[in-house]
Scaffold this active site. Structure first.
Site, PDB file in Angstrom:
ATOM      1  N   LYS A  46       0.831  -1.213   0.000  1.00  0.00           N
ATOM      2  CA  LYS A  46       0.000   0.000   0.000  1.00  0.00           C
ATOM      3  C   LYS A  46       0.864   1.262   0.000  1.00  0.00           C
ATOM      4  CE  LYS A  46      -3.031   1.091   3.544  1.00  0.00           C
ATOM      5  NZ  LYS A  46      -2.983   2.539   3.898  1.00  0.00           N
ATOM      6  N   SER A  47       1.851   1.307   0.877  1.00  0.00           N
ATOM      7  CA  SER A  47       2.702   2.507   0.952  1.00  0.00           C
ATOM      8  C   SER A  47       3.369   2.788  -0.395  1.00  0.00           C
ATOM      9  CB  SER A  47       3.803   2.315   1.991  1.00  0.00           C
ATOM     10  OG  SER A  47       3.262   2.346   3.280  1.00  0.00           O
ATOM     11  N   ARG A  62       2.765   5.912  -3.384  1.00  0.00           N
ATOM     12  CA  ARG A  62       3.905   6.729  -3.825  1.00  0.00           C
ATOM     13  C   ARG A  62       4.121   6.642  -5.330  1.00  0.00           C
ATOM     14  NH1 ARG A  62       4.292   5.725   1.489  1.00  0.00           N
ATOM     15  NH2 ARG A  62       5.771   6.857   2.819  1.00  0.00           N
ATOM     16  N   GLY A 116      -4.833   8.380   5.393  1.00  0.00           N
ATOM     17  CA  GLY A 116      -3.861   9.270   6.034  1.00  0.00           C
ATOM     18  C   GLY A 116      -2.629   9.467   5.175  1.00  0.00           C
ATOM     19  N   ARG A 142      -7.709  12.841  12.883  1.00  0.00           N
ATOM     20  CA  ARG A 142      -6.296  12.459  13.023  1.00  0.00           C
ATOM     21  C   ARG A 142      -5.360  13.662  12.856  1.00  0.00           C
ATOM     22  NH1 ARG A 142      -5.100   7.331   9.462  1.00  0.00           N
ATOM     23  NH2 ARG A 142      -3.148   7.469  10.626  1.00  0.00           N
ATOM     24  N   SER A 153       7.992   9.449  11.727  1.00  0.00           N
ATOM     25  CA  SER A 153       6.846   9.235  10.841  1.00  0.00           C
ATOM     26  C   SER A 153       7.280   9.326   9.389  1.00  0.00           C
ATOM     27  CB  SER A 153       5.758  10.288  11.116  1.00  0.00           C
ATOM     28  OG  SER A 153       4.889  10.397   9.996  1.00  0.00           O
ATOM     29  N   GLN A 172       5.289   9.333   6.927  1.00  0.00           N
ATOM     30  CA  GLN A 172       4.372  10.216   6.201  1.00  0.00           C
ATOM     31  C   GLN A 172       4.857  11.663   6.278  1.00  0.00           C
ATOM     32  OE1 GLN A 172       0.477   9.441   7.798  1.00  0.00           O
ATOM     33  NE2 GLN A 172       0.319   7.452   6.765  1.00  0.00           N
ATOM     34  N   ASP A 199       2.130  -1.018  12.132  1.00  0.00           N
ATOM     35  CA  ASP A 199       0.854  -1.365  11.485  1.00  0.00           C
ATOM     36  C   ASP A 199       0.478  -2.830  11.734  1.00  0.00           C
ATOM     37  OD1 ASP A 199       0.699   1.193  10.508  1.00  0.00           O
ATOM     38  OD2 ASP A 199       1.193   0.674   8.438  1.00  0.00           O
TER      39      ASP A 199
END
Ligand code: S3P
Length: 434
Positions: free
Chosen positions: A5-6, A10, A82, A110, A155, A157, A303
């Site tokens: 997913k990450s 991207r 997010g 969030r 983080s 993100q 996660d």
């Protein structure tokens, strides 16, 4: 295995900024990644998705170059995602137009102040609810200058948001992280020709002239593999093969934790796919025991901690998880939600400010829903109940695995939330237990 997913997020964000068409194989076509694609369409980017199996697709995205995005005609709603919200905030901060970013009710609760702070330092104007810390965020970007920024919270993100803004800034951008977080943005940027170097705890980016398009296959998602890893090791008679799973060292905390618990996991020969290390995993029933974890091991498995809690519920003895306060600001407060839902299944779990403690139920057991070798084995203290992940995909899938292993029937109330990261989950689940 569905794509990571990450990395899928991207490839879509960066592919949109490239000069030319990017091809992404095994793009994760889940609700979250579709939120990213829809956001890019709202910014004037064309793409095509061909789905080969639930959630597994080929993406073609026509990059518009670093200066080709156009002002959106409406608010951009990134729904539950997010990663989309935070990374896109970095890109929008670099644009010479106004945009408004929002999300669903869960995402609007969030923290976004963590990206507003560095992006404002770079020269963008961002404002939002509660002292500019919550969505919706109004962003007036452009004319950024590079900064040196030390992340107050580890983080990926936030690191990525700053690096993405750095693509549009004048001068170099340096991000320092207290602990190494996932580095997919850096790997992709390098593949696309950006000048990006590691300097001790810092990552230094020079603003590029342009980015080359990607031709890439996305590795299998280890965060998705997590559910099957736990199902296999905690079940009395199971063996599962998980081919081509991403084993980027910033993501493999769960493999290390399960091994510490006594799990038998074979990691096949490592190779590179999409600029990332991958391997085939083979996992089987194991006698698990409790462990104490914290620090970077927790960061590398954040996660996967809901799934890990299920393994701990079926392990012998006590498991203690510390330094996991970030779990409280994920899709839900995962510490509170895990505690309340696993308790319904009879798990002895205690909430801690920064984690949880589980007294494992002991030896291997299997549940009423699952036959092994034709005989139904009786379970132990983990028993079926009505549970809900509260709209949190990873919680829902963890509870499904707990229900699979528990004695008696488990009812999952919000089964559709799995589509956020794993649209094929229930189909795969059904195939496993038949
Ligand atoms: C992600 C980073 C992590 C992770 C999330 C995905 C990413 O969040 O929990 O699911 O793709 O960069 P943080 O950056 O908040 O740690």
């Amino acid at each position: 295995m569905p794509g990571d997913k990450s990395i899928s997020h991207r490839t879509a964000l960066l592919g949109a900024l490239a000069e030319g068409t990017t091809h992404v194989h095994r793009f994760l076509a889940s609700d979250d990644c579709l939120a990213t694609l829809d956001a890019m369409r709202a910014l004037g980017v064309n793409w095509r998705l061909q789905e080969e199996a639930p959630g597994i697709a080929t993406l073609e995205i026509d990059g518009v170059g670093l200066h080709g995005l156009t002002e959106p005609g409406n608010v951009i709603d990134v729904r539950n995602s997010g990663t989309t919200g935070r990374l896109l905030a970095g890109i929008l901060a670099g644009q010479p137009f106004h945009s408004v970013l929002t999300g669903d009710e869960m995402l609007r609760a969030r923290p976004f102040g963590r990206v507003v702070t560095p992006l404002s330092q770079m020269g963008a104007r961002l404002s939002g609810r509660q002292n500019d810390s919550l969505l919706p965020l109004s962003i007036s970007g452009g004319s950024l200058r590079g900064i040196r920024y030390r992340l107050p919270v580890a983080s990926a993100q936030v690191k990525s948001a700053v690096l993405l803004a750095g693509l549009f800034a004048e001068g170099e951008t340096v991000v320092e992280e207290p602990l190494a977080t996932r580095d997919h943005t850096e790997r992709l940027l390098r593949t696309m020709g950006a000048d990006l170097k590691r300097e001790g705890p810092g990552i230094k980016l020079q603003p590029p002239e342009g980015l080359a398009p990607l031709e890439i296959e996305v590795p299998g998602d280890i965060s998705t593999a997590a559910f099957w890893l736990v199902a296999a090791v905690a079940h009395p008679d199971a063996e599962i093969d998980l081919p081509m799973v991403g084993i980027n060292p910033t993501r493999t905390g769960l493999l290390d934790i399960l091994s510490m618990m006594g799990a038998e996991i074979d990691i096949g020969e490592q190779r590179m796919v999409g600029g990332e290390p991958v391997a085939d995993l083979h996992v089987r029933s194991s006698a698990l025991h409790g462990v104490e974890i914290g620090g970077e091991l927790v960061l590398r498995s954040m996660d996967e901690l809901p799934a890990m809690a299920v393994a701990a519920s079926f392990a012998q003895g006590r498991t203690v998880v510390r330094d996991a306060e970030e779990l409280r600001v994920k899709e839900t407060d995962r510490i509170a939600a895990l505690t309340s839902q696993l308790r319904k299944l009879g798990v002895a779990i205690e909430e801690q400010p920064d984690g949880f403690i589980i007294e494992g139920g002991g030896a291997l057991r299997s549940g009423g829903a699952l036959r092994s070798g034709g005989a139904l084995r009786s379970g132990g203290s983990v028993t079926g109940a009505k549970v809900s992940g509260g709209g949190d995909h990873r919680l829902t899938m963890s509870l499904a695995i707990a229900g699979l292993l528990a004695e008696g029937e488990t009812v999952i109330e919000d089964e559709e939330s799995v589509d956020i990261s794993y649209p094929g989950f229930w189909e795969e689940f059904g195939g496993l237990v038949s």
